[in-house]
Enzyme design. Structure first.
Site, PDB file in Angstrom:
ATOM      1  N   GLY A   1     -15.064  -9.802  90.909  1.00 14.55           N
ATOM      2  CA  GLY A   1     -15.094  -9.721  91.980  1.00 14.55           C
ATOM      3  C   GLY A   1     -15.552 -10.710  92.835  1.00 14.55           C
ATOM      4  O   GLY A   1     -15.765 -10.842  93.913  1.00 14.55           O
TER       5      GLY A   1
ATOM      6  N   GLU B   1     -12.232 -10.227  94.389  1.00 16.08           N
ATOM      7  CA  GLU B   1     -12.818  -9.440  95.653  1.00 16.08           C
ATOM      8  C   GLU B   1     -13.155  -9.616  96.896  1.00 16.08           C
ATOM      9  O   GLU B   1     -13.596  -9.783  97.629  1.00 16.08           O
ATOM     10  CB  GLU B   1     -13.607  -8.203  94.928  1.00 16.08           C
ATOM     11  CG  GLU B   1     -12.209  -7.625  93.912  1.00 16.08           C
ATOM     12  CD  GLU B   1     -12.843  -6.338  92.524  1.00 16.08           C
ATOM     13  OE1 GLU B   1     -14.153  -6.996  91.962  1.00 16.08           O
ATOM     14  OE2 GLU B   1     -12.466  -5.770  92.671  1.00 16.08           O
TER      15      GLU B   1
ATOM     16  N   GLU C   1     -10.520  -7.396  85.368  1.00 17.26           N
ATOM     17  CA  GLU C   1     -11.589  -6.369  84.732  1.00 17.26           C
ATOM     18  C   GLU C   1     -10.864  -5.429  84.003  1.00 17.26           C
ATOM     19  O   GLU C   1     -11.188  -5.196  82.881  1.00 17.26           O
ATOM     20  CB  GLU C   1     -11.430  -5.332  85.884  1.00 17.26           C
ATOM     21  CG  GLU C   1     -12.969  -6.120  86.330  1.00 17.26           C
ATOM     22  CD  GLU C   1     -12.001  -6.775  87.998  1.00 17.26           C
ATOM     23  OE1 GLU C   1     -10.543  -7.390  87.912  1.00 17.26           O
ATOM     24  OE2 GLU C   1     -12.742  -6.966  88.991  1.00 17.26           O
TER      25      GLU C   1
ATOM     26  N   ALA D   1     -17.727 -10.806  88.867  1.00 15.58           N
ATOM     27  CA  ALA D   1     -19.657  -9.589  89.038  1.00 15.58           C
ATOM     28  C   ALA D   1     -20.226 -10.386  87.252  1.00 15.58           C
ATOM     29  O   ALA D   1     -19.449 -10.618  86.351  1.00 15.58           O
ATOM     30  CB  ALA D   1     -19.325  -7.913  88.744  1.00 15.58           C
TER      31      ALA D   1
HETATM   32  N1  COA Z   1     -20.260 -12.938  83.979  1.00 12.94           N
HETATM   33  C1  COA Z   1     -21.437 -13.496  83.564  1.00 12.94           C
HETATM   34  N2  COA Z   1     -20.818 -14.630  82.750  1.00 12.94           N
HETATM   35  C2  COA Z   1     -19.871 -15.693  83.058  1.00 12.94           C
HETATM   36  C3  COA Z   1     -19.064 -14.297  84.254  1.00 12.94           C
HETATM   37  C4  COA Z   1     -19.144 -13.643  83.999  1.00 12.94           C
HETATM   38  N3  COA Z   1     -18.379 -13.007  85.039  1.00 12.94           N
HETATM   39  N4  COA Z   1     -17.514 -15.920  83.756  1.00 12.94           N
HETATM   40  C5  COA Z   1     -18.493 -17.046  83.151  1.00 12.94           C
HETATM   41  N5  COA Z   1     -19.958 -16.576  82.847  1.00 12.94           N
HETATM   42  C6  COA Z   1     -20.206 -17.807  82.268  1.00 12.94           C
HETATM   43  C7  COA Z   1     -20.092 -17.438  80.317  1.00 12.94           C
HETATM   44  O1  COA Z   1     -20.679 -16.497  79.832  1.00 12.94           O
HETATM   45  C8  COA Z   1     -20.491 -18.863  80.226  1.00 12.94           C
HETATM   46  O2  COA Z   1     -22.030 -19.098  79.756  1.00 12.94           O
HETATM   47  P1  COA Z   1     -22.756 -19.139  78.985  1.00 12.94           P
HETATM   48  O3  COA Z   1     -22.250 -21.015  79.158  1.00 12.94           O
HETATM   49  O4  COA Z   1     -24.730 -19.091  78.985  1.00 12.94           O
HETATM   50  O5  COA Z   1     -22.048 -18.997  77.159  1.00 12.94           O
HETATM   51  C9  COA Z   1     -20.169 -19.577  81.303  1.00 12.94           C
HETATM   52  O6  COA Z   1     -20.112 -19.101  82.514  1.00 12.94           O
HETATM   53  C10 COA Z   1     -19.773 -20.465  81.669  1.00 12.94           C
HETATM   54  O7  COA Z   1     -18.372 -19.790  81.117  1.00 12.94           O
HETATM   55  P2  COA Z   1     -17.106 -20.348  79.269  1.00 12.94           P
HETATM   56  O8  COA Z   1     -16.543 -18.621  79.240  1.00 12.94           O
HETATM   57  O9  COA Z   1     -17.518 -21.362  78.412  1.00 12.94           O
HETATM   58  O10 COA Z   1     -16.031 -21.117  80.599  1.00 12.94           O
HETATM   59  P3  COA Z   1     -14.709 -21.371  80.481  1.00 12.94           P
HETATM   60  O11 COA Z   1     -13.953 -22.135  81.435  1.00 12.94           O
HETATM   61  O12 COA Z   1     -14.715 -21.531  78.858  1.00 12.94           O
HETATM   62  O13 COA Z   1     -13.291 -19.982  80.497  1.00 12.94           O
HETATM   63  C11 COA Z   1     -13.129 -18.590  82.316  1.00 12.94           C
HETATM   64  C12 COA Z   1     -14.129 -20.144  81.797  1.00 12.94           C
HETATM   65  C13 COA Z   1     -13.300 -18.112  83.566  1.00 12.94           C
HETATM   66  C14 COA Z   1     -12.366 -17.929  82.507  1.00 12.94           C
HETATM   67  C15 COA Z   1     -13.992 -17.364  81.659  1.00 12.94           C
HETATM   68  O14 COA Z   1     -15.635 -17.913  82.104  1.00 12.94           O
HETATM   69  C16 COA Z   1     -14.357 -15.870  81.854  1.00 12.94           C
HETATM   70  O15 COA Z   1     -13.093 -15.601  81.005  1.00 12.94           O
HETATM   71  N6  COA Z   1     -15.296 -15.596  82.741  1.00 12.94           N
HETATM   72  C17 COA Z   1     -14.840 -13.630  82.666  1.00 12.94           C
HETATM   73  C18 COA Z   1     -14.015 -13.099  84.001  1.00 12.94           C
HETATM   74  C19 COA Z   1     -14.537 -12.134  84.115  1.00 12.94           C
HETATM   75  O16 COA Z   1     -13.361 -11.406  83.195  1.00 12.94           O
HETATM   76  N7  COA Z   1     -14.699 -12.135  85.216  1.00 12.94           N
HETATM   77  C20 COA Z   1     -14.248 -10.603  85.932  1.00 12.94           C
HETATM   78  C21 COA Z   1     -15.911 -10.076  85.656  1.00 12.94           C
HETATM   79  S1  COA Z   1     -15.834  -8.010  85.999  1.00 12.94           S
END
Ligand code: COA
Length: 260
Positions: free
Chosen positions: A112, A115, A135, A66
């Protein structure tokens, strides 16, 4: 259909929905959930569409969750509404769709994203896919059905561990645990998934939709899945697809299902 956050295309009975916010790793914000609802609704109503495949754009992510930025400032009521509306509009909606929905998991499927994949009728993963429900690392819990569907798919103990550790599993582990049905090289993911769709399309769409309902019934609280199955089995006998399927078998020819 023209959308801002998703792409749709239909070819020969197979519709593909691609979540297309690659700069945000296809994170599900409110608009994307609304667009997905609309796309699934329209495609399900289209009798020429026999299977829907959902995937993410780019090579890195199916859906990374999400959209955290969108809900970070929410309070208790906002949080509850977010989960309730999301479940009704997308996750339960997809699970209960009469048209088969396959998730082609092409990278991160987190929160999400996993999910959504779990709400689909089954899942195929690219070999680079990574899945998890992170989460609790954000101080929240899965709210789009993850606490329910993950234990259904992989068992309570494994689900508890995945949720509590907020860790990610590889595509191979996900396959060993029954979270995905197949793991294929990333470059072959869509073709492989379309191959499964082609097999599904040979069968009666009416019977498939009744089978989806009967399988889902077993997971609904207070519903007797066996009774639901008996009812759906009987209903199938009243369809044109049943007449065609049985007649074709007796006449030793391929069935040509009218889908009614
Ligand atoms: N919501 C909003 N933005 C998200 C996102 C999310 N769930 N997941 C990734 N993004 C965005 C990042 O903020 C970043 O945006 P920016 O370039 O404007 O800062 C972009 O996507 C790229 O992500 P980044 O974190 O830089 O990539 P990465 O390769 O370093 O890491 C992940 C990849 C998937 C490990 C990491 O993005 C992450 O942990 N995301 C969240 C996962 C999460 O907790 N999901 C559950 C949400 S309830």
């Amino acid at each position: 259909m023209a959308f801002e956050n998703i792409l749709t295309e239909t070819d020969n009975g197979i519709a593909q929905i691609t979540i297309n916010r690659p700069t945000k790793l296809n994170a599900l914000n409110k608009d994307t959930i609304g667009e997905l609802h609309e796309a699934f609704k329209v495609l399900d109503a289209d009798a020429t569409v026999k299977v829907i495949i959902v995937t993410g754009s780019g090579e890195k992510a199916f859906v990374a969750g999400a959209d955290i930025a969108e809900f970070a400032h929410f309070g208790v009521e906002g949080g509850e509404r977010l989960a309730a509306e999301g479940q009704a509009m997308l996750f339960d909606f997809v699970q209960n769709l009469g048209t088969p929905v396959i998730a082609a998991v092409n990278g991160f499927a987190l929160g999400g994203g996993l999910e959504l994949a779990m709400a689909c009728h089954f899942r195929v993963a690219g070999d680079n896919a990574k899945m998890g429900l992170p989460e609790v690392s954000l101080g929240v819990i899965p709210g789009y059905g993850g606490t329910q569907r993950l234990p259904q798919l992989i068992g309570k103990g494994r689900a508890m561990e995945m949720i509590m550790t907020a860790g990610m599993v590889t595509a191979e582990d996900a396959k060993a645990w029954g979270l995905v049905n197949h793991v294929v090289p990333q470059s072959e993911l869509l073709d492989f998934t379309k191959g499964i769709a082609a097999k599904i399309m040979k069968n009666s769409p009416v019977a498939i939709s009744k089978a989806i309902k009967a399988v889902n019934a077993g997971y609904e609280a207070g519903v007797n899945g066996f009774i639901s199955e008996i009812r759906a089995f009987g209903e199938a006998f009243g369809t044109e697809d049943f007449k065609e399927g049985t007649t074709a078998f007796i006449e030793k020819r391929k069935a040509n299902f009218p889908g009614r």
